[in-house]
Write an enzyme that holds these catalytic residues in place. Structure first.
Site, PDB file in Angstrom:
ATOM      1  N   HIS A  70      32.037  14.300  74.469  1.00 20.20           N
ATOM      2  CA  HIS A  70      33.378  14.528  73.943  1.00 20.20           C
ATOM      3  C   HIS A  70      34.415  14.776  75.034  1.00 20.20           C
ATOM      4  CE1 HIS A  70      36.332  15.752  70.962  1.00 20.20           C
ATOM      5  NE2 HIS A  70      36.557  16.851  71.639  1.00 20.20           N
ATOM      6  N   SER A  83      40.866  14.871  72.113  1.00 21.01           N
ATOM      7  CA  SER A  83      40.318  15.625  70.989  1.00 21.01           C
ATOM      8  C   SER A  83      41.421  15.935  69.965  1.00 21.01           C
ATOM      9  CB  SER A  83      39.642  16.892  71.504  1.00 21.01           C
ATOM     10  OG  SER A  83      38.923  17.556  70.483  1.00 21.01           O
ATOM     11  N   ASP A 110      48.913  23.863  49.574  1.00 21.20           N
ATOM     12  CA  ASP A 110      50.197  23.138  49.694  1.00 21.20           C
ATOM     13  C   ASP A 110      50.433  22.606  51.102  1.00 21.20           C
ATOM     14  OD1 ASP A 110      50.488  25.670  50.775  1.00 21.20           O
ATOM     15  OD2 ASP A 110      52.547  25.956  50.065  1.00 21.20           O
TER      16      ASP A 110
END
Length: 427
Positions: free
Chosen positions: A406, A145, A353
């Site tokens: 998953h 993951s 940023d």
């Protein structure tokens, strides 16, 4: 550095604590501690085996604890010394939570601090640990993951440290924004809801009754906080794992137990649901969930924006749908472990940023053998992004399967076995 060794369940476990720069680009900013366990089977303790670094899913989850050599760990221990890294801020590494972050300073200082807790910084920590354990010897990596996201950063910025790379359910988009991620994962969440309610059709009426109770008046969890309909909706994160359908169903069956004939939620249900929805043990999972995608742009609560675009997810919709692996502003307003971090989360959500997490040119020239399990129906990491990334990394071989959810590598050792066989086929 500190070292401790012991034996349990047929394994020899060595614990390591090393100092790592807080900011790998500016080591003068100070250091943090990074903790890891090196595990080898008792039968192989005297052998000079290569090391395999396990990169945990998350973000913000500590490494798996080696209570027994089962599933993927048992398979890995046949061929490797396995290194279980507590990624920065988690487990026994220098922690980052509502208490420790208060010592860093106010929300702006906390946001600056936590901006250094993404995949690129974890790669820097891993390199410090690798050199501590084996000098210049490269190691293998298995990223599950979010650990797969870290692995792609590793291939981008420090491929010289890698012998081979394995990824399970974790090939990230190399470009784009969090908005791109949630457009697809909401679609997948709808699909999983449909499958869930097809298996448990009586639960449709049950969840509607729960939402009606929560909407009608104030319901408090045993811990004291109010349970709102939308926070209840987030229990759908369980639909992304192999056993999640059953776990959610068995949770819901207790919703009104103990109050026959009345729409009053039972204490057992509320206690278990509250535990499932708490972030006390892993606050970074919530705080960093959208920032892990940001490269030069702000996420600005992408999951919430997409939620508002999806009328099918409205809590008063005719057919109630659970949400999935999404973090919302409501978490920082309603979850006690997160409310002290509300301003910090807002600052992270608006930050622009963010440095690059991947180097597409270097990945296109990759020379590290790389193999990935792509779960076709993955609710958390969209197959469309995974397959695009697989094609963008030179030499990466994907295995596409709909046999697993998953958490496939945790559920069945056959997943790692298949990837190792793919790697062996190249030799």
């Amino acid at each position: 550095m500190r070292v401790n060794e012991y034996r349990q369940a047929g394994m020899v476990i060595t614990e390591h604590v090393v100092e790592s720069p807080l900011d790998h680009r500016d080591p003068a900013r100070g250091s943090i501690e990074v903790f890891a366990r090196e595990v080898v089977s008792s039968a192989n303790a005297g052998r000079d085996l290569p090391r395999l670094l396990w990169l945990q899913g998350g973000p913000g989850n500590r490494a798996q604890r080696p209570t027994a050599p089962s599933t993927w760990l048992g398979r890995a221990l046949r061929d490797y010394r396995v290194v279980l890294l507590d990624q920065r801020g988690t487990g026994l590494s220098t922690p980052a939570n509502r208490r420790t972050l208060a010592e860093v300073g106010g929300p702006e200082a906390q946001a600056d601090y936590l901006s250094l807790f993404r995949a690129d910084s974890i790669v820097g920590d891993a390199e410090v640990l690798r050199r501590h354990l084996g000098g210049d010897e490269p190691w293998s990596v298995l990223g599950q993951s979010f650990g797969g996201f870290v692995t792609l950063s590793y291939l981008s910025f420090a491929p010289e440290g890698l012998r081979e790379a394995f990824v399970t359910g974790g090939l990230p988009p190399l470009a784009g924004t969090a908005d791109d991620v949630y457009r697809l994962t909401y679609d997948r969440t709808v699909e999983q809801n449909e499958l869930y309610f097809a298996r448990h059709p009586a639960d449709r009426e049950l969840v509607r009754r729960v939402v009606d109770v929560l909407s009608a008046g104030e319901t408090r969890l045993p811990t004291g906080e109010v349970l709102t309909p939308r926070r209840f909706q987030t229990a759908g994160i369980q639909l992304g794992t192999r056993s999640g359908f059953d776990s959610l169903h068995f949770l819901l069956e207790q919703a009104f137990a103990g109050s026959p004939g009345r729409d009053r939620l039972g204490d057992t249900f509320l206690a278990e649901l509250g535990a499932a929805l708490s972030f006390a043990a892993n606050p970074l999972y919530a705080v960093l969930h959208e920032p892990i995608y940001n490269q030069g742009t702000a996420s600005s609560w992408a999951a919430e924006r997409e939620y508002q675009r999806r009328p099918e997810f409205a809590v008063d919709a005719e057919d109630f749908l659970f949400t999935g692996e999404m973090i919302y502003p409501l978490h920082f307003a309603e979850v006690p472990a997160l409310t002290p971090l509300r301003e910090t989360a807002e600052l992270l959500a608006s930050r622009t940023d963010w440095p690059a997490l991947y180097d597409p040119a270097r990945l296109a020239a990759n020379e590290v053998p790389a193999f990935a399990a792509v779960y076709y129906d993955d609710m958390f990491v969209a197959r469309e992004h995974s397959l695009a990334t697989a094609s963008a990394v030179r030499g990466l071989r994907p295995w596409i399967t709909n046999d697993y959810a998953h958490d496939g590598v945790r559920a069945d050792a056959a997943v790692l076995d298949r990837l190792l066989a793919m790697a062996g086929g190249l030799s």
